[in-house]
Design an enzyme around this catalytic site. Structure first.
Site, PDB file in Angstrom:
ATOM      1  CG  LEU A 144       5.949   7.262   6.748  1.00 52.17           C
ATOM      2  CD1 LEU A 144       7.193   7.300   5.872  1.00 52.17           C
ATOM      3  CD2 LEU A 144       5.721   8.625   7.389  1.00 52.17           C
ATOM      4  N   GLY A 162      -1.088  -0.419   2.860  1.00 49.37           N
ATOM      5  CA  GLY A 162      -1.662  -1.043   1.683  1.00 49.37           C
ATOM      6  C   GLY A 162      -2.156  -2.442   2.010  1.00 49.37           C
ATOM      7  CE1 TYR A 169      -1.966  -9.126  -1.231  1.00 46.43           C
ATOM      8  CE2 TYR A 169      -1.393  -7.457  -2.848  1.00 46.43           C
ATOM      9  CZ  TYR A 169      -2.156  -8.549  -2.465  1.00 46.43           C
ATOM     10  OH  TYR A 169      -3.095  -9.052  -3.323  1.00 46.43           O
ATOM     11  CB  VAL A 215       5.155   2.935   3.732  1.00 47.49           C
ATOM     12  CG1 VAL A 215       6.398   3.812   3.613  1.00 47.49           C
ATOM     13  CG2 VAL A 215       4.914   2.177   2.431  1.00 47.49           C
ATOM     14  CE  LYS A 218       5.579  -1.496  -1.289  1.00 45.37           C
ATOM     15  NZ  LYS A 218       5.594  -1.252  -2.763  1.00 45.37           N
ATOM     16  CG  ASP A 246      -0.219   3.589 -10.355  1.00 47.45           C
ATOM     17  OD1 ASP A 246      -1.221   4.104 -10.899  1.00 47.45           O
ATOM     18  OD2 ASP A 246      -0.198   3.272  -9.153  1.00 47.45           O
ATOM     19  CE  LYS A 252      -1.862   6.439  -7.912  1.00 44.25           C
ATOM     20  NZ  LYS A 252      -2.970   5.539  -7.525  1.00 44.25           N
ATOM     21  CG  ASN A 266       2.107   6.769  -7.247  1.00 41.62           C
ATOM     22  OD1 ASN A 266       1.916   6.626  -6.044  1.00 41.62           O
ATOM     23  ND2 ASN A 266       1.628   5.916  -8.141  1.00 41.62           N
ATOM     24  CG  ASP A 286       3.509   2.851  -5.686  1.00 43.79           C
ATOM     25  OD1 ASP A 286       4.007   1.712  -5.882  1.00 43.79           O
ATOM     26  OD2 ASP A 286       2.355   3.009  -5.273  1.00 43.79           O
ATOM     27  CB  THR A 312      -4.824   5.292 -11.122  1.00 47.32           C
ATOM     28  OG1 THR A 312      -3.960   4.822 -10.069  1.00 47.32           O
ATOM     29  CG2 THR A 312      -5.981   6.076 -10.517  1.00 47.32           C
TER      30      THR A 312
END
Length: 337
Positions: free
Chosen positions: A23, A26, A28, A31, A46, A140, A142, A145, A161, A182
């Site tokens: 899905l 990233g 590290y 998902v 995750k 974060d 936005k 998210n 997130d 961001t």
């Protein structure tokens, strides 16, 4: 004990989930969609690579701590359902939000009015008020998210997130200092590096609200440096005027009450919920009286700025190549992506 005997004493726990399509990806983590083998219930998992996360394990512990504190306590928070680890990976099992991102969902609608924006902002603000009451700063917020649980029309909107979220104990007067988030949604005090608190989330809600009313962000500039300078001076306007002619004064006042440089003068989450634009039914009636469909203009503004941003990035890349390698190319930026 012999190696064979030790091996016989190892308890192997069968995995309860079967993972499927990716899905998101990233630095590290990956998902993936997953299905609980016994119940058939679908989740998002995750998957964090321990080797890649070496030295940053505290970030995962923090995310789990945050999610355990707020999960399943509010209908508009993406909940943590389970977590476990293997030799190589750590797994966070969360609700599956299959309804898409906020802005994509808006663009799929046949129409979109100011009253729709007010409902969305009220949902977001109510969830943030819950986070703040539990001493959580998201850091974060936005549109990317903000996800819908399902494709259904009346689906819940979820805040997702929590990787950058932090617990701030109010009685200890604990201020955060890490510069993260961001850029376009970050509050001035983050860039000032003087310490900040939960009010950074309220600034982000102001930026999101502005975006949900016109299709572009208030501090959008050609470069990051110019954007940060505009944020630190709260240099924004409800312009061009033709894009804002159908927006109520209450909506503009709500935005202006959040995009305030000094955090102590900014609306808190609870105060924002009491603002007339979000609270008073009369405000919704007033919106309906002069209702205009915001969707066509929002799409046009969003796509125009996305195209411009791509053009600017391309010119900047070519200039860098020219400086570094002596490459000179003629490049025509057309109207087609």
């Amino acid at each position: 004990m012999t190696d064979s005997a030790a091996a016989n004493n190892v308890v192997v726990v069968p995995c309860k989930y079967k993972t499927g399509r990716v899905l998101g990806q990233g630095t590290y983590a990956t998902v993936k969609e997953a299905v609980h083998i016994e119940t058939g219930e679908r989740f998002a998992v995750k998957v964090l690579n321990k080797k890649l996360m070496a030295g940053r394990e505290h970030l995962i512990r923090n995310e789990i701590t945050v999610l355990k504190r707020v999960s399943q306590g509010h209908p508009h928070i993406l909940a943590l359902r389970d977590y476990f680890e293997t030799q190589n990976n750590l797994y966070l099992v969360m609700d599956l939000a299959s309804g898409g991102e906020l802005f994509d969902r808006i663009c799929e609608k046949g129409s979109y009015y100011e009253r729709d924006a007010a409902r969305l902002v009220r949902t977001i603000t109510d969830a943030v008020s819950y986070l703040h009451s539990n001493d959580i700063v998201h850091r974060d917020l936005k549109p990317e998210n903000l996800l819908f649980r399902t494709k259904e029309e009346n689906s819940d909107l979820l805040i997702a997130d929590f990787g950058l979220s932090r617990i701030v104990e109010r009685e200890r007067f604990h201020l955060l200092t890490t510069t993260c988030g961001t850029p376009g949604y970050m509050a001035p005090e983050i860039f000032r590096k003087e310490g900040y608190d939960a009010q950074v989330d309220m600034w982000a809600i102001g930026v999101i609200t502005y975006f949900l009313l016109c299709g572009y962000t208030p501090f959008d500039r050609e470069t990051n440096a110019e954007e940060i300078q505009a944020i630190m001076g709260a240099e924004y306007a409800f312009e061009p005027a033709e894009y804002w002619v159908g927006i109520s004064d209450e909506a503009k006042n709500f935005v202006s009450s959040l995009l305030v440089i000094e955090p102590n003068h900014r609306l808190t989450a609870q105060a924002a919920l009491d603002h007339p634009w979000l609270k008073r039914p009369a405000g919704v009636v007033a919106m309906d009286a002069a209702a205009s469909d915001l969707l066509p203009q929002m799409k046009q503004n969003f796509n125009a700025r996305r195209t411009l941003r791509k053009a600017i990035d391309m010119v900047r890349l070519l200039n860098n190549l020219s400086r570094e390698y002596g490459v000179v190319e003629e490049h025509v930026v057309g109207s087609h992506e």
